[in-house]
Design a protein around this motif. Structure first.
Motif, mmCIF file in Angstrom:
data_model
loop_
_atom_site.group_PDB
_atom_site.id
_atom_site.type_symbol
_atom_site.label_atom_id
_atom_site.label_comp_id
_atom_site.label_asym_id
_atom_site.label_seq_id
_atom_site.Cartn_x
_atom_site.Cartn_y
_atom_site.Cartn_z
ATOM 1 N N GLN A 399 8.006 -7.728 -1.020
ATOM 2 C CA GLN A 399 7.930 -7.529 0.438
ATOM 3 C C GLN A 399 8.146 -6.051 0.785
ATOM 4 N N GLN A 400 9.091 -5.439 0.067
ATOM 5 C CA GLN A 400 9.343 -4.013 0.277
ATOM 6 C C GLN A 400 8.112 -3.176 -0.061
ATOM 7 N N ILE A 401 7.411 -3.541 -1.141
ATOM 8 C CA ILE A 401 6.201 -2.808 -1.525
ATOM 9 C C ILE A 401 5.145 -2.919 -0.428
ATOM 10 N N VAL A 402 4.957 -4.122 0.090
ATOM 11 C CA VAL A 402 3.941 -4.338 1.128
ATOM 12 C C VAL A 402 4.316 -3.597 2.412
ATOM 13 N N ARG A 403 5.608 -3.541 2.728
ATOM 14 C CA ARG A 403 6.022 -2.770 3.907
ATOM 15 C C ARG A 403 5.676 -1.288 3.732
ATOM 16 N N LEU A 404 5.902 -0.787 2.513
ATOM 17 C CA LEU A 404 5.614 0.631 2.256
ATOM 18 C C LEU A 404 4.118 0.902 2.188
ATOM 19 N N ASP A 405 3.362 -0.061 1.632
ATOM 20 C CA ASP A 405 1.912 0.116 1.469
ATOM 21 C C ASP A 405 1.209 -1.191 1.806
ATOM 22 N N PRO A 406 0.882 -1.371 3.092
ATOM 23 C CA PRO A 406 0.245 -2.633 3.511
ATOM 24 C C PRO A 406 -1.070 -2.913 2.793
ATOM 25 N N GLY A 407 -1.686 -1.895 2.218
ATOM 26 C CA GLY A 407 -2.964 -2.093 1.525
ATOM 27 C C GLY A 407 -2.814 -2.363 0.045
ATOM 28 N N HIS A 408 -1.599 -2.587 -0.401
ATOM 29 C CA HIS A 408 -1.346 -2.833 -1.831
ATOM 30 C C HIS A 408 -1.701 -4.299 -2.141
ATOM 31 N N ASP A 413 -0.813 -10.172 -3.268
ATOM 32 C CA ASP A 413 -1.152 -11.392 -4.012
ATOM 33 C C ASP A 413 0.077 -11.975 -4.705
ATOM 34 N N MET A 414 0.860 -11.092 -5.317
ATOM 35 C CA MET A 414 2.056 -11.567 -6.011
ATOM 36 C C MET A 414 3.043 -12.169 -5.020
ATOM 37 N N LEU A 415 3.119 -11.589 -3.835
ATOM 38 C CA LEU A 415 4.028 -12.104 -2.813
ATOM 39 C C LEU A 415 3.596 -13.514 -2.395
ATOM 40 N N LEU A 416 2.286 -13.733 -2.271
ATOM 41 C CA LEU A 416 1.787 -15.074 -1.935
ATOM 42 C C LEU A 416 2.162 -16.079 -3.016
#
Length: 420
Positions: A399-408, A413-416
């Motif tokens: 979740q932290q990665i997606v917050r930092l880079d919404p286009g990651h 996918d891994m978060l889903l």
């Protein structure tokens, strides 16, 4: 008669018969006119006989309390004798309307600066400048004060004023000093013409080095190479040139030449840890890991807490899968009190590979405090947590990665998957 005696004293001193000359001084002190005593004081001062000079001037100052020249002369003698309080007491008595006021302020400013009272020194010089704004020596004194205080931008306009009238004051070459001040302010391009002017006057190592470094900082790498190579030919023992010259060649894409220069510098100074580190880094870029390791270890031998060398060596060892050596190296320096957040990350990686999962987790947790905005770290940490079966914690990391880079996309996918 006494004036002839003074001439005789001067002649004897110039002839090397100092004792004979000094034998004639008491008579002038006792029987000479005040004019003769002042002239004698002037000669004694030039010969470094400060106590004798002081004795004569104190007598004259007592007799002529309003004579500014005598008081200023006495203040200078007190200064040389390190009797600063006596000197300042005289200088502070000189009235603002006195023609010698500006000169008195200059002397007082020097004294206050010697005492570390830079603000008071600045105030005195500003008073002198208000009285004589076109006087180069006052402009120079202000420029030098600001330069010594690290206020380079304030020094520049005063050096520019001086340069309109004088090229050299008190042994200081103004174009070179102005170039240095501009360079220290980050005005690299503006500094270069003044370095050119300075080198036209005198070719010396310090000026060439300043020119080369400033050209490097201005990203004129070819100019930096020319000037620093000229310096190397002039003074090959000038160690600081080698690092900048090597870096300039690297920026020009000449890695082999850069490496050669770094090794030349190490030959001149084998204890230069910065050159050893740099040689190690260039060796890595040239695909020479064994040589790189040797340079890095030598740098660490010189300074066991040399963080950049340690992290570079650790990275090399990790790349070569020498995980036990990573752990041994970093834990040893940490036990000695050295620390860097990168140590935690590298230890986490090494212990993960060594299947020391509990220790690896602890290191990842410590490293997270420092690298929680570093996506590469977060990915690595997240996948480690998944391996360890801690899906909830892993979910927070992704979740932290997606917050930092919404286009990651991979993290999303891994978060889903983790949420499912």
């Amino acid at each position: 008669m006494c004036m002839k005696r003074i001439e005789e004293i001067v002649h004897l001193v110039e002839s090397g018969e100092v004792q004979k000359a000094l034998a004639l001084v008491p008579d002038i002190k006792k029987n000479g006119s005040d004019e003769e005593k002042y002239e004698l004081a002037d000669h004694l001062y030039s010969w470094g006989m400060l106590e004798e000079t002081k004795e004569l001037l104190e007598e004259l100052a007592h007799r002529y309390p309003d004579e500014g020249e005598i008081r200023l002369f006495l203040a200078e003698v007190y200064t040389d004798l390190e009797e600063e309080e006596n000197a300042l007491a005289i200088l502070e008595q000189i009235d603002e309307d006195d023609p010698l006021f500006a000169r008195a302020c200059l002397i007082a400013a020097d004294l206050y600066q010697m005492q570390g009272l830079e603000e008071v020194s600045e105030r005195k010089l500003q008073q002198a400048y208000e009285k004589m704004p076109d006087e180069p020596i006052i402009q120079f004194a202000l420029a030098e004060l600001y330069f010594s205080m690290g206020q380079y931008s304030k020094s520049i306009p005063f050096y520019e004023k001086v340069l309109k009238k004088e090229k050299t004051i008190a042994g200081t070459h103004i174009p070179e000093r102005l170039a240095e001040a501009l360079s220290l302010c980050g005005e690299f391009e503006q500094a270069l013409p003044y370095y050119d002017e300075a080198l036209q006057e005198k070719l010396d190592s310090r000026t060439l080095f300043g020119y080369g470094v400033t050209a490097f900082q201005a990203e004129y790498y070819q100019t930096a190479i020319e000037k620093l190579s000229e310096l190397k030919a002039l003074d090959p023992e000038f160690v600081p040139l080698y690092l900048y010259l090597a870096k300039a060649y690297e920026h020009e894409g000449q890695l082999e030449k850069s490496y050669e220069i770094a090794k030349e510098g190490i030959h001149v100074d084998e204890w230069n840890k910065e050159l050893l580190l740099y040689a190690g880094k260039v060796a890595l870029k040239l695909g020479k890991p064994d040589e790189a390791e040797s340079w890095l270890k030598k740098a660490i031998e010189i300074d066991q807490g040399y963080i950049e060398a340690l992290t570079t060596l650790s990275s090399l060892l990790l790349h070569q899968e020498r995980y036990e050596e990573v752990v041994s190296c970093l834990e040893e320096v940490m036990a000695q009190g050295e620390y860097d957040p990168q140590f935690e990350w590298d230890l986490a990686r090494a212990k993960h590979k060594l299947e020391m999962y509990s220790d690896a987790l602890n290191h990842y947790r410590e490293a997270y405090t420092f690298f929680k905005n570093n996506i590469d770290f977060l990915e690595e940490y997240g996948y480690f947590l998944i391996e360890e079966g801690d899906r909830e914690q892993a979910k927070e990391i992704f979740q932290q990665i997606v917050r930092l880079d919404p286009g990651h996309i991979e993290a999303a996918d891994m978060l889903l998957q983790l949420e499912e």
